[in-house]
Design a protein around this motif. Structure first.
Motif, PDB file in Angstrom:
ATOM      1  N   ASP A  57      -4.314  -5.565   2.399  1.00 13.63           N
ATOM      2  CA  ASP A  57      -3.995  -6.921   2.862  1.00 13.63           C
ATOM      3  C   ASP A  57      -5.045  -7.492   3.808  1.00 13.63           C
ATOM      4  O   ASP A  57      -4.705  -8.048   4.849  1.00 13.63           O
ATOM      5  N   ASP A 109      -4.146  -7.201  -2.192  1.00 20.76           N
ATOM      6  CA  ASP A 109      -4.349  -8.438  -1.427  1.00 20.76           C
ATOM      7  C   ASP A 109      -5.724  -8.373  -0.757  1.00 20.76           C
ATOM      8  O   ASP A 109      -5.878  -8.519   0.453  1.00 20.76           O
ATOM      9  N   ASN A 153      -0.569  -9.092  -5.192  1.00 22.30           N
ATOM     10  CA  ASN A 153      -0.062 -10.340  -5.768  1.00 22.30           C
ATOM     11  C   ASN A 153      -0.985 -11.521  -5.464  1.00 22.30           C
ATOM     12  O   ASN A 153      -1.188 -12.393  -6.300  1.00 22.30           O
ATOM     13  N   HIS A 154      -1.581 -11.568  -4.282  1.00 15.51           N
ATOM     14  CA  HIS A 154      -2.502 -12.668  -3.966  1.00 15.51           C
ATOM     15  C   HIS A 154      -3.714 -12.675  -4.898  1.00 15.51           C
ATOM     16  O   HIS A 154      -4.248 -13.735  -5.201  1.00 15.51           O
ATOM     17  N   HIS A 201       0.215  -1.598  -4.231  1.00 16.06           N
ATOM     18  CA  HIS A 201       0.331  -2.735  -3.303  1.00 16.06           C
ATOM     19  C   HIS A 201       1.786  -2.833  -2.836  1.00 16.06           C
ATOM     20  O   HIS A 201       2.074  -2.836  -1.653  1.00 16.06           O
ATOM     21  N   HIS A 209       1.253  -4.904   1.433  1.00 16.27           N
ATOM     22  CA  HIS A 209       2.158  -6.004   1.092  1.00 16.27           C
ATOM     23  C   HIS A 209       3.161  -6.354   2.187  1.00 16.27           C
ATOM     24  O   HIS A 209       3.482  -7.523   2.347  1.00 16.27           O
TER      25      HIS A 209
HETATM   26 FE   FE2 Z   1       1.048  -8.944  -1.094  1.00 20.46          FE
END
Ligand code: FE2
Ligand code: FE2
Lengths: 87, 246
Positions: free
Chosen positions: B12, B42, B72-73, B167, B207
């Motif tokens: 992240d 991320d 996810n980003h 993640h 995450h």
């Molecule tokens: Fe995330």
């Protein structure tokens, strides 16, 4: 009503392509709109506030956003992970 | 006790041009304290190629192998394939339902990686029932765990140390601090089951920015949430003692 406004703003901050910040909370306190949470840079903080300002809420915006700590070198030493005791 | 394999990890970092210069100086010379650097997704803020370039420039400063999963980003702009290619062109290993091994002075390190997906935790998870959209959501969560299990199975017991990198969180213990209402969107207990069934020594994830660092799977495998806002450092190093000779 206030609750709805706060959730709408949070959603906009999460989905606006300029911000996409998922960790921002918005609360209405009297005449104040309190924006809190954590972002990684001053620039990202300013953009979140800009997105909030674009909504004509009539409330005074209070910026309680924190900046994530700048990473230091490698944290406090190493952690030793020993093999799990499995039979 | 045998020498440990030193695994550095962070997640992240959400890089974009505004954060250039924040990591490279801290990663130069990391080989003095770690054998590999694992990044738990991320990598970028919006999943653009430009941001991936910033990530590659910053993390390319590390003088050890860099192994990553996407988050996810990194999928947000639909450029995940191009991001993967860019990072691999820059010498990094991108794991998605795949595994790899590295030889270190202390032995062979095996890493299996997957982004993972939502699902939730036992008793509070999405169920494969009802509308097609719900079934699609649930089955993607289940599938991602099956993919991790397969990647771990592929490693077998050949590595001296096996690390699972994802993640999304495989357990809920590292989510404490996050609002409970969103836990089903932060992790997936099936990932934890896959980890428990395959002889993993350490599971790393990201995450959950507001979670905490340490947890355990039901079978007792250590889990570490290395999201940068959690560890508040450029990376954490885990000295993992090889199982075989213990
Ligand atoms: Fe995330
Ligand atoms: Fe993140």
């Amino acid at each position: 009503m206030n609750e709805q406004l706060a959730r709408d703003l949070e959603r906009d901050i999460a989905t606006d392509p300029r911000t996409n910040e998922l960790g921002i909370r918005v609360q209405v306190r009297g005449d104040h709109l309190v924006v809190s949470g954590e972002v990684a840079s001053e620039e990202r903080r300013a953009t979140v506030i800009e997105v909030v300002r674009e909504h004509d809420t009539g409330l005074e915006i209070v910026d309680h956003i924190m900046l994530s700590a700048e990473p230091g070198p490698g944290g406090p030493g190493h952690e030793q992970i020993e093999p799990p005791q499995r039979s | 006790m045998p020498d440990p394999i030193r695994v550095a990890a962070v997640g992240d970092v959400h890089l974009a041009d505004d954060l250039r210069g924040r990591y490279a100086p801290l990663l130069e010379g990391i080989s003095e304290e770690a054998d590999a650097l694992l990044v738990a997704g991320d990598l970028t803020q919006h999943g653009t190629l430009e941001e991936a370039e910033a990530f590659a420039d910053e993390f390319g400063a590390a003088d050890v192998p860099v192994l990553v999963v996407l988050g996810n980003h990194d999928y947000h702009s639909g450029a995940e394939r191009d991001i993967t290619r860019l990072l691999e062109d820059r010498g990094m290993t991108v794991l998605e339902g795949t595994s790899t091994t590295l030889d270190t002075d202390a032995g062979r390190l095996g890493v299996a990686g997957v982004k993972g997906f939502c699902l939730g935790f036992l008793g509070r998870s999405a169920a494969d029932f009802g509308e097609p959209q719900m079934k699609a959501f649930t089955s993607h969560g289940i599938e991602t765990a099956d993919v991790l299990r397969k990647a771990l199975d592929d490693l077998g017991d050949e590595p001296d140390v096996t690390v699972a990198l994802s993640h999304f969180a495989p357990v809920d213990e590292t989510l404490v601090g996050e609002p409970k209402e969103i836990w089903p969107f932060l992790g997936n207990y099936r990932l934890g089951e896959a980890i428990d069934e395959t002889g993993v020594d350490l599971a790393l994830h990201g995450h959950a920015h507001a979670g905490r660092e340490k947890g355990l799977t039901p079978a007792g495998v250590p889990v570490r949430n290395v999201a940068q806002p959690v560890i508040q450092a450029a990376f954490r190093v885990y000295d993992v003692v090889p199982r075989r000779s213990a």
